[in-house]
Scaffold this motif. Structure first.
Motif, PDB file in Angstrom:
ATOM      1  N   CYS A  91      59.344 104.249 -94.362  1.00 13.97           N
ATOM      2  CA  CYS A  91      59.748 105.646 -94.513  1.00 13.97           C
ATOM      3  C   CYS A  91      58.500 106.500 -94.318  1.00 13.97           C
ATOM      4  N   THR A  92      58.528 107.421 -93.357  1.00 16.93           N
ATOM      5  CA  THR A  92      57.323 108.216 -93.090  1.00 16.93           C
ATOM      6  C   THR A  92      57.446 109.652 -93.580  1.00 16.93           C
ATOM      7  N   GLU A  93      58.655 110.059 -93.979  1.00 16.21           N
ATOM      8  CA  GLU A  93      58.784 111.382 -94.612  1.00 16.21           C
ATOM      9  C   GLU A  93      59.898 111.372 -95.649  1.00 16.21           C
ATOM     10  N   SER A  94      59.880 112.365 -96.531  1.00 13.58           N
ATOM     11  CA  SER A  94      60.877 112.442 -97.599  1.00 13.58           C
ATOM     12  C   SER A  94      62.271 112.519 -97.005  1.00 13.58           C
ATOM     13  N   SER A  95      63.217 111.861 -97.666  1.00  6.79           N
ATOM     14  CA  SER A  95      64.592 111.940 -97.168  1.00  6.79           C
ATOM     15  C   SER A  95      65.570 111.820 -98.320  1.00  6.79           C
ATOM     16  N   GLU A  96      66.819 112.193 -98.038  1.00  6.54           N
ATOM     17  CA  GLU A  96      67.882 112.060 -99.034  1.00  6.54           C
ATOM     18  C   GLU A  96      68.798 110.900 -98.652  1.00  6.54           C
ATOM     19  N   GLN A 102      60.087 117.671-107.789  1.00  4.16           N
ATOM     20  CA  GLN A 102      59.823 117.624-106.357  1.00  4.16           C
ATOM     21  C   GLN A 102      60.338 116.337-105.712  1.00  4.16           C
ATOM     22  N   LEU A 103      61.239 115.649-106.417  1.00  2.00           N
ATOM     23  CA  LEU A 103      61.703 114.359-105.906  1.00  2.00           C
ATOM     24  C   LEU A 103      62.817 114.485-104.878  1.00  2.00           C
ATOM     25  N   SER A 104      62.745 113.633-103.845  1.00  2.00           N
ATOM     26  CA  SER A 104      63.870 113.398-102.942  1.00  2.00           C
ATOM     27  C   SER A 104      64.439 112.033-103.350  1.00  2.00           C
ATOM     28  N   THR A 105      65.397 111.544-102.558  1.00  2.00           N
ATOM     29  CA  THR A 105      65.910 110.194-102.822  1.00  2.00           C
ATOM     30  C   THR A 105      64.822 109.160-102.545  1.00  2.00           C
ATOM     31  N   ALA A 106      64.103 109.395-101.434  1.00  3.46           N
ATOM     32  CA  ALA A 106      63.003 108.490-101.080  1.00  3.46           C
ATOM     33  C   ALA A 106      61.859 109.316-100.519  1.00  3.46           C
ATOM     34  N   GLN A 107      60.651 109.079-101.021  1.00  2.02           N
ATOM     35  CA  GLN A 107      59.510 109.812-100.476  1.00  2.02           C
ATOM     36  C   GLN A 107      58.247 108.972-100.513  1.00  2.02           C
ATOM     37  N   PRO A 108      57.469 109.036 -99.406  1.00  2.41           N
ATOM     38  CA  PRO A 108      56.177 108.346 -99.413  1.00  2.41           C
ATOM     39  C   PRO A 108      55.258 109.007-100.441  1.00  2.41           C
ATOM     40  N   ILE A 109      54.462 108.224-101.129  1.00  5.25           N
ATOM     41  CA  ILE A 109      53.529 108.762-102.121  1.00  5.25           C
ATOM     42  C   ILE A 109      52.189 109.027-101.441  1.00  5.25           C
ATOM     43  N   ASP A 110      51.675 110.228-101.641  1.00  2.00           N
ATOM     44  CA  ASP A 110      50.385 110.595-101.052  1.00  2.00           C
ATOM     45  C   ASP A 110      49.386 110.783-102.184  1.00  2.00           C
ATOM     46  N   ASN A 111      48.549 109.797-102.393  1.00  2.00           N
ATOM     47  CA  ASN A 111      47.504 109.898-103.418  1.00  2.00           C
ATOM     48  C   ASN A 111      46.356 108.965-103.035  1.00  2.00           C
ATOM     49  N   PRO A 112      45.321 108.813-103.844  1.00  4.50           N
ATOM     50  CA  PRO A 112      44.165 108.037-103.387  1.00  4.50           C
ATOM     51  C   PRO A 112      44.404 106.524-103.237  1.00  4.50           C
ATOM     52  N   CYS A 152      64.262 100.506 -91.697  1.00  4.35           N
ATOM     53  CA  CYS A 152      62.988 100.462 -90.985  1.00  4.35           C
ATOM     54  C   CYS A 152      63.194 100.971 -89.561  1.00  4.35           C
ATOM     55  N   PRO A 153      62.328 101.915 -89.122  1.00  5.12           N
ATOM     56  CA  PRO A 153      62.521 102.503 -87.792  1.00  5.12           C
ATOM     57  C   PRO A 153      62.150 101.545 -86.648  1.00  5.12           C
ATOM     58  N   TYR A 154      61.547 100.387 -86.975  1.00  2.00           N
ATOM     59  CA  TYR A 154      61.055  99.507 -85.903  1.00  2.00           C
ATOM     60  C   TYR A 154      62.177  98.610 -85.352  1.00  2.00           C
ATOM     61  N   HIS A 155      62.806  97.781 -86.217  1.00  6.17           N
ATOM     62  CA  HIS A 155      63.891  96.905 -85.732  1.00  6.17           C
ATOM     63  C   HIS A 155      65.135  96.976 -86.605  1.00  6.17           C
ATOM     64  N   GLY A 156      65.184  97.998 -87.466  1.00  2.00           N
ATOM     65  CA  GLY A 156      66.436  98.261 -88.160  1.00  2.00           C
ATOM     66  C   GLY A 156      66.709  97.465 -89.429  1.00  2.00           C
ATOM     67  N   ARG A 157      65.719  96.848 -90.029  1.00  2.00           N
ATOM     68  CA  ARG A 157      65.960  96.149 -91.301  1.00  2.00           C
ATOM     69  C   ARG A 157      66.337  97.175 -92.373  1.00  2.00           C
ATOM     70  N   VAL A 158      67.313  96.832 -93.190  1.00  2.00           N
ATOM     71  CA  VAL A 158      67.813  97.796 -94.166  1.00  2.00           C
ATOM     72  C   VAL A 158      67.564  97.299 -95.591  1.00  2.00           C
ATOM     73  N   PHE A 159      67.121  98.214 -96.445  1.00  2.00           N
ATOM     74  CA  PHE A 159      66.869  97.926 -97.861  1.00  2.00           C
ATOM     75  C   PHE A 159      67.641  98.909 -98.727  1.00  2.00           C
ATOM     76  N   ASN A 160      68.025  98.464 -99.915  1.00  4.66           N
ATOM     77  CA  ASN A 160      68.548  99.396-100.910  1.00  4.66           C
ATOM     78  C   ASN A 160      67.395 100.241-101.446  1.00  4.66           C
ATOM     79  N   LEU A 161      67.715 101.337-102.128  1.00  6.65           N
ATOM     80  CA  LEU A 161      66.661 102.222-102.634  1.00  6.65           C
ATOM     81  C   LEU A 161      65.810 101.568-103.725  1.00  6.65           C
ATOM     82  N   ASP A 162      66.299 100.501-104.313  1.00  5.86           N
ATOM     83  CA  ASP A 162      65.464  99.789-105.288  1.00  5.86           C
ATOM     84  C   ASP A 162      64.587  98.725-104.602  1.00  5.86           C
ATOM     85  N   GLY A 163      64.641  98.675-103.271  1.00  2.89           N
ATOM     86  CA  GLY A 163      63.781  97.755-102.530  1.00  2.89           C
ATOM     87  C   GLY A 163      64.432  96.436-102.151  1.00  2.89           C
TER      88      GLY A 163
END
Ligand code: FES
Ligand SMILES: [Fe+2]
Length: 346
Positions: A83-88, A44-54, A94-105
């Motif tokens: 990231c607020t939803e799964s994406s490829e 069920q993995l995308s390239t990037a996805q928020p984790i929803d758990n406790p 970042c949707p606020y001021h455009g800071r960009v990160f690689n997928l490893d953070g």
């Protein structure tokens, strides 16, 4: 300090404030960062996805160049969720001021920061959190260690199944918000005592007298035995349960993870506390053998869930009463509930 007597015959159940008091709720749930939690199955993995758990900590599951990462979902600029939803997407912006990160953070770029001194530094990368994988199932944590002992009992009983080859079935996804404390939901899960009273349909397919409960460090295993002619696992000869008609292995792993293995595959239930009297239940279904769907103990899960929710929401009203403080346990049927209450109060 609440004590649950280790002798179930003498013990009283959890005091009602565990289910009704915000202060107690906060102190219990604040330790969840020290546990492992289910994040996703590989299918069920995308390239990037928020984790929803406790875990209350916002985290992302990402993959880049075949590597999986669990990273913070909190922008290092002013704290927006990256990231607020799964994406490829190939990178995170970042949707606020455009800071960009690689997928490893790793920090990559930021507009309007050219004249900022001593920038970027290590503090501008997204933090990494521990991630563990077992047979295609991914688990994350803030600060738990020793993943091997966390998963050991599951491995011992169902490690022979090809869980890594199961596939995520979106049709089996469910999300419910219920008006109940999370621990009442777990209490209810941890005993088969209520099956004949609450689940008529399930009672028809399971052998009530043969239903068994095993306790282990940090969890409980319940085993449902199929009535004659009902679907059961085709166990390998060397399996400890070989010769028995097992309809379901129900694992609960503290605090809110339920791994339900049926002949058709795996149903993962996450118990996510929202507030003292509100809980979100998330179901993920992973199918191994679609010919076995809709049959036996793992057949009509929606009906069983609705029946359980009616009970736990009723109990929430009941335990809030001035007439209720705590109860007693059935030594033959409520060892799992007792074990959970011991863990909660230790
Ligand atoms: S908060 Fe993310 S770029 Fe500003
Ligand atoms: Fe139930």
């Amino acid at each position: 300090m609440t004590i649950i007597d280790p002798d179930i015959r003498k013990a009283e159940t959890l005091p009602s404030r565990f289910y009704t008091e915000t202060k107690t709720f906060d102190s219990v749930t604040s330790s969840f960062g020290q546990n492992w939690h289910f994040a996703a199955h590989r299918s069920q993995l995308s390239t990037a996805q928020p984790i929803d758990n406790p875990l209350k900590e916002p985290m992302l599951l990402t993959q880049s160049e075949g590597e999986l990462h669990c990273i913070s979902n909190v922008c290092t600029h002013r704290g927006m969720l990256v990231c607020t939803e799964s994406s490829e997407a190939k990178r995170l912006q970042c949707p606020y001021h455009g800071r960009v990160f690689n997928l490893d953070g790793q920090f990559r770029s930021m507009p309007e920061f050219d004249t900022v001194e001593n920038f970027p530094t290590d503090a501008d990368h997204l933090r990494t959190f521990p991630l563990a994988e077992w047979k295609g199932l991914l688990f994350n944590t803030v600060s738990a260690d020793d993943f091997d002992s966390f998963i050991a009992e599951v491995e011992a009983r169902v490690g022979w199944l090809s869980i890594e080859a199961f596939t995520h079935d979106l049709n089996r996804h469910r999300e419910y918000t219920i008006e109940s404390n999370w621990a009442l939901y777990v209490d209810n899960y941890l005993e088969g005592f209520h099956i004949p009273f609450v689940h008529g349909g399930l009672h028809d397919v399971l052998d009530y007298d043969a239903y068994s409960t095993e306790l282990f460090d940090g969890g409980v295993l319940q085993i449902g035995i199929a009535n004659d002619g009902e679907p059961c696992f085709d166990l390998p000869e060397e399996h400890p349960d070989f010769g028995q008609n097992i309809a379901a292995y129900y694992f609960w792993l503290h605090p809110g993870l339920m791994l339900n293995f049926y002949p058709w595959g795996l149903s993962v239930n996450l118990v996510i506390p929202e507030s003292v009297d509100k809980t979100r239940i998330v179901y993920h279904g992973f199918v191994g053998d679609s010919a076995m769907l809709a049959k036996g103990a793992g057949g009509d899960l929606d009906k069983v869930e609705a029946e359980d929710q009616f009970i736990v929401e009723g109990c929430q009203k009941g335990v809030s009463s001035v007439a209720y403080e705590r109860g007693r346990y059935s030594p033959t049927k409520e060892a799992g509930v007792h074990h959970f209450h011991r863990i909660l109060t230790q």
